[in-house]
Design a protein around this motif. Structure first.
Motif, PDB file in Angstrom:
ATOM      1  N   VAL A 156       0.844  -1.195   0.000  1.00 51.82           N
ATOM      2  CA  VAL A 156       0.000   0.000   0.000  1.00 51.82           C
ATOM      3  C   VAL A 156       0.879   1.246   0.000  1.00 51.82           C
ATOM      4  N   ALA A 157       0.521   2.222  -0.793  1.00 58.34           N
ATOM      5  CA  ALA A 157       1.279   3.472  -0.845  1.00 58.34           C
ATOM      6  C   ALA A 157       1.243   4.161   0.514  1.00 58.34           C
ATOM      7  N   ALA A 158       2.324   4.906   0.796  1.00 57.53           N
ATOM      8  CA  ALA A 158       2.446   5.551   2.106  1.00 57.53           C
ATOM      9  C   ALA A 158       1.267   6.467   2.397  1.00 57.53           C
ATOM     10  N   GLY A 159       0.787   7.182   1.398  1.00 63.33           N
ATOM     11  CA  GLY A 159      -0.311   8.114   1.615  1.00 63.33           C
ATOM     12  C   GLY A 159      -1.640   7.454   1.867  1.00 63.33           C
ATOM     13  N   GLN A 160      -1.771   6.188   1.528  1.00 56.08           N
ATOM     14  CA  GLN A 160      -3.041   5.472   1.697  1.00 56.08           C
ATOM     15  C   GLN A 160      -2.996   4.448   2.842  1.00 56.08           C
ATOM     16  N   LEU A 161      -1.917   4.480   3.606  1.00 55.03           N
ATOM     17  CA  LEU A 161      -1.744   3.457   4.645  1.00 55.03           C
ATOM     18  C   LEU A 161      -2.781   3.582   5.754  1.00 55.03           C
ATOM     19  N   ASN A 162      -3.141   4.831   6.104  1.00 54.11           N
ATOM     20  CA  ASN A 162      -4.065   5.049   7.212  1.00 54.11           C
ATOM     21  C   ASN A 162      -5.464   5.455   6.759  1.00 54.11           C
ATOM     22  N   ASN A 163      -5.736   5.247   5.505  1.00 50.65           N
ATOM     23  CA  ASN A 163      -7.093   5.498   4.999  1.00 50.65           C
ATOM     24  C   ASN A 163      -7.333   4.611   3.791  1.00 50.65           C
ATOM     25  N   GLY A 164      -8.553   4.438   3.426  1.00 50.35           N
ATOM     26  CA  GLY A 164      -8.887   3.629   2.256  1.00 50.35           C
ATOM     27  C   GLY A 164      -8.431   2.192   2.406  1.00 50.35           C
ATOM     28  N   PRO A 165      -7.676   1.682   1.424  1.00 49.41           N
ATOM     29  CA  PRO A 165      -7.256   0.275   1.423  1.00 49.41           C
ATOM     30  C   PRO A 165      -6.451  -0.102   2.664  1.00 49.41           C
ATOM     31  N   GLY A 166      -5.514   0.762   3.045  1.00 48.30           N
ATOM     32  CA  GLY A 166      -4.673   0.470   4.199  1.00 48.30           C
ATOM     33  C   GLY A 166      -5.475   0.339   5.482  1.00 48.30           C
ATOM     34  N   GLN A 167      -6.436   1.199   5.670  1.00 55.74           N
ATOM     35  CA  GLN A 167      -7.240   1.168   6.886  1.00 55.74           C
ATOM     36  C   GLN A 167      -8.037  -0.133   6.999  1.00 55.74           C
ATOM     37  N   ALA A 168      -8.565  -0.612   5.892  1.00 57.88           N
ATOM     38  CA  ALA A 168      -9.327  -1.861   5.898  1.00 57.88           C
ATOM     39  C   ALA A 168      -8.431  -3.051   6.243  1.00 57.88           C
ATOM     40  N   VAL A 169      -7.211  -3.055   5.712  1.00 58.37           N
ATOM     41  CA  VAL A 169      -6.284  -4.158   6.011  1.00 58.37           C
ATOM     42  C   VAL A 169      -5.860  -4.099   7.473  1.00 58.37           C
ATOM     43  N   PHE A 170      -5.595  -2.900   7.990  1.00 55.68           N
ATOM     44  CA  PHE A 170      -5.243  -2.751   9.403  1.00 55.68           C
ATOM     45  C   PHE A 170      -6.363  -3.285  10.297  1.00 55.68           C
ATOM     46  N   ALA A 171      -7.607  -2.993   9.914  1.00 57.42           N
ATOM     47  CA  ALA A 171      -8.745  -3.444  10.715  1.00 57.42           C
ATOM     48  C   ALA A 171      -8.824  -4.975  10.735  1.00 57.42           C
ATOM     49  N   GLU A 172      -8.605  -5.585   9.575  1.00 53.20           N
ATOM     50  CA  GLU A 172      -8.644  -7.048   9.516  1.00 53.20           C
ATOM     51  C   GLU A 172      -7.473  -7.648  10.286  1.00 53.20           C
ATOM     52  N   LEU A 173      -6.297  -7.022  10.171  1.00 51.06           N
ATOM     53  CA  LEU A 173      -5.120  -7.505  10.897  1.00 51.06           C
ATOM     54  C   LEU A 173      -5.356  -7.419  12.407  1.00 51.06           C
ATOM     55  N   GLU A 174      -5.987  -6.362  12.846  1.00 53.19           N
ATOM     56  CA  GLU A 174      -6.275  -6.204  14.273  1.00 53.19           C
ATOM     57  C   GLU A 174      -7.235  -7.286  14.757  1.00 53.19           C
ATOM     58  N   ARG A 175      -8.204  -7.637  13.948  1.00 59.17           N
ATOM     59  CA  ARG A 175      -9.132  -8.703  14.325  1.00 59.17           C
ATOM     60  C   ARG A 175      -8.411 -10.037  14.459  1.00 59.17           C
ATOM     61  N   ARG A 176      -7.470 -10.275  13.570  1.00 60.61           N
ATOM     62  CA  ARG A 176      -6.717 -11.531  13.637  1.00 60.61           C
ATOM     63  C   ARG A 176      -5.879 -11.609  14.906  1.00 60.61           C
ATOM     64  N   VAL A 177      -5.263 -10.518  15.272  1.00 56.78           N
ATOM     65  CA  VAL A 177      -4.376 -10.511  16.434  1.00 56.78           C
ATOM     66  C   VAL A 177      -5.172 -10.588  17.734  1.00 56.78           C
ATOM     67  N   GLU A 178      -6.400 -10.105  17.717  1.00 52.76           N
ATOM     68  CA  GLU A 178      -7.227 -10.166  18.918  1.00 52.76           C
ATOM     69  C   GLU A 178      -7.612 -11.600  19.271  1.00 52.76           C
ATOM     70  N   VAL A 179      -7.593 -12.499  18.292  1.00 51.45           N
ATOM     71  CA  VAL A 179      -7.885 -13.908  18.554  1.00 51.45           C
ATOM     72  C   VAL A 179      -6.728 -14.506  19.353  1.00 51.45           C
ATOM     73  N   ASP A 180      -7.043 -15.365  20.307  1.00 58.40           N
ATOM     74  CA  ASP A 180      -6.010 -15.974  21.137  1.00 58.40           C
ATOM     75  C   ASP A 180      -5.028 -16.784  20.300  1.00 58.40           C
ATOM     76  N   ASN A 181      -3.796 -16.847  20.797  1.00 60.59           N
ATOM     77  CA  ASN A 181      -2.796 -17.730  20.211  1.00 60.59           C
ATOM     78  C   ASN A 181      -3.347 -19.158  20.217  1.00 60.59           C
ATOM     79  N   PRO A 182      -3.370 -19.840  19.063  1.00 61.54           N
ATOM     80  CA  PRO A 182      -3.943 -21.196  19.012  1.00 61.54           C
ATOM     81  C   PRO A 182      -3.257 -22.192  19.943  1.00 61.54           C
TER      82      PRO A 182
END
Length: 344
Positions: A156-182
């Motif tokens: 993702v381009a630096a300018g789009q990291l915290n909005n648009g595409p980048g923000q959606a990926v960050f949100a999904e990544l955060e959901r994954r990390v919130e799940v307990d270590n298997p």
């Protein structure tokens, strides 16, 4: 150290255990050779194919040196480390497919209370191993998802990291990390519970075995000093006691070896847990700072460490398979001593 029976149906560490209990010493076993040989048994391959039915595991290493009892070479354990996910719910039914003899078969046998506990504990241990296998599968998928999201972020381009595409990926990544270590203690509570039950079981089986040995010595003395008529009266009791002593001997050795296997697996689980947790920690750092350079560095670190982690998880999986085979053999050999026939 993975302690198993050899292919003749005896315990491979029987001598080692007897020596350790008596305080003696013996030459060390070649553990690596024994471990590799057990990976090449038909029992191991059958269990592997049951879990991964659509996979082959590469070419055999040292085909001339390691062959199973049917002379069929085993594939290398280091090949095809990126395993496909297993269907949900598969592992819940695995113990019923693996256990031999089944609990239903044992229900028709007359068992002492300590042997009832032995068979129940081995059944629970097999179920605990299946839970661990399911967690290993989840750990692989957990890592794969995090790796995929980090790679997407790194593009993702630096300018789009915290909005648009980048923000959606960050949100999904955060959901994954919130799940307990298997591989967390909460996820593996059944495994740790089964592990904790083995040490007291070994102690109780050993005590029962010592009692049977004392009874056997007493009966042998009586046999020598008794007249023929008395001996005929106690002959059946002599035979019954000898069979019970052998049953206890097989049970205590089986429980001892599985306890050792669980000790090994627990240490391997902790190492794998720490490795996964380290990856989750660096991802959390990415989520806090959200800098493009940091995202790329972490993505590179995760990609570079992926093969080592997957090999670590597969080695752990191999040990779990071997432990399940050991559990099965302990059940079968004790049951054979009870019914007096081969239960293969």
């Amino acid at each position: 150290m993975m302690c198993l029976w050899n292919n003749c149906g005896k315990f491979s560490e029987e001598k080692e255990m007897d020596v350790s209990m008596s305080g003696g010493s013996t030459s060390p076993l070649n553990v690596e050779d024994e471990y590799n040989a057990n990976l090449r048994t038909q029992s191991y391959l059958d269990l592997y194919k049951m879990v991964h039915p659509n996979r082959t595991r590469g070419q055999c290493q040292n085909q001339n040196n390691y062959q199973n009892q049917d002379q069929n070479p085993s594939p290398s354990p280091s090949q095809n480390i990126h395993l496909s996910p297993i269907a949900s719910g598969f592992f819940r039914n695995l113990p019923h497919c693996v256990l031999n003899p089944s609990q239903d078969t044992l229900n028709g046998l007359k068992l002492s209370s300590i042997l009832v506990e032995f068979f129940q504990t081995t059944m629970d241990a097999c179920a605990a191993c299946s839970v661990l296998l399911a967690s290993l599968d989840k750990a692989r998928q957990h890592h794969k998802h995090i790796r995929r999201l980090l790679l997407r972020l790194s593009e993702v381009a630096a300018g789009q990291l915290n909005n648009g595409p980048g923000q959606a990926v960050f949100a999904e990544l955060e959901r994954r990390v919130e799940v307990d270590n298997p591989l967390s203690s909460q996820s593996l509570s059944l495994f740790h519970s089964a592990h904790s039950r083995y040490h007291p079981l070994v102690f109780r089986l050993a005590s029962a075995h010592r009692r049977k040995l004392c009874q056997a010595r007493f009966i042998r003395v009586v046999k020598k000093v008794s007249i023929l008529i008395i001996f005929k009266c106690i002959a059946k009791e002599i035979q019954r006691n000898e069979r019970a002593e052998v049953q206890m001997d097989m049970a205590v050795k089986g429980a001892y070896i599985v306890e050792r296997d669980f000790d090994t697996i627990s240490r391997m689980v902790q190492r794998a847990y720490d490795e996964i947790e380290h990856g989750r920690d660096v991802v959390k750092m990415v989520l806090e700072e959200r800098r493009r350079q940091l995202v790329r560095e972490v993505a590179r670190e995760v990609v570079e460490g992926e093969e080592e982690l997957m090999e670590q998880l597969e080695e752990l999986e191999e040990h779990v398979y071997l432990c399940m085979i050991t559990i099965n053999r302990s059940r079968r050999l004790v049951a054979q001593e009870i019914v007096g026939e081969d239960l293969r």
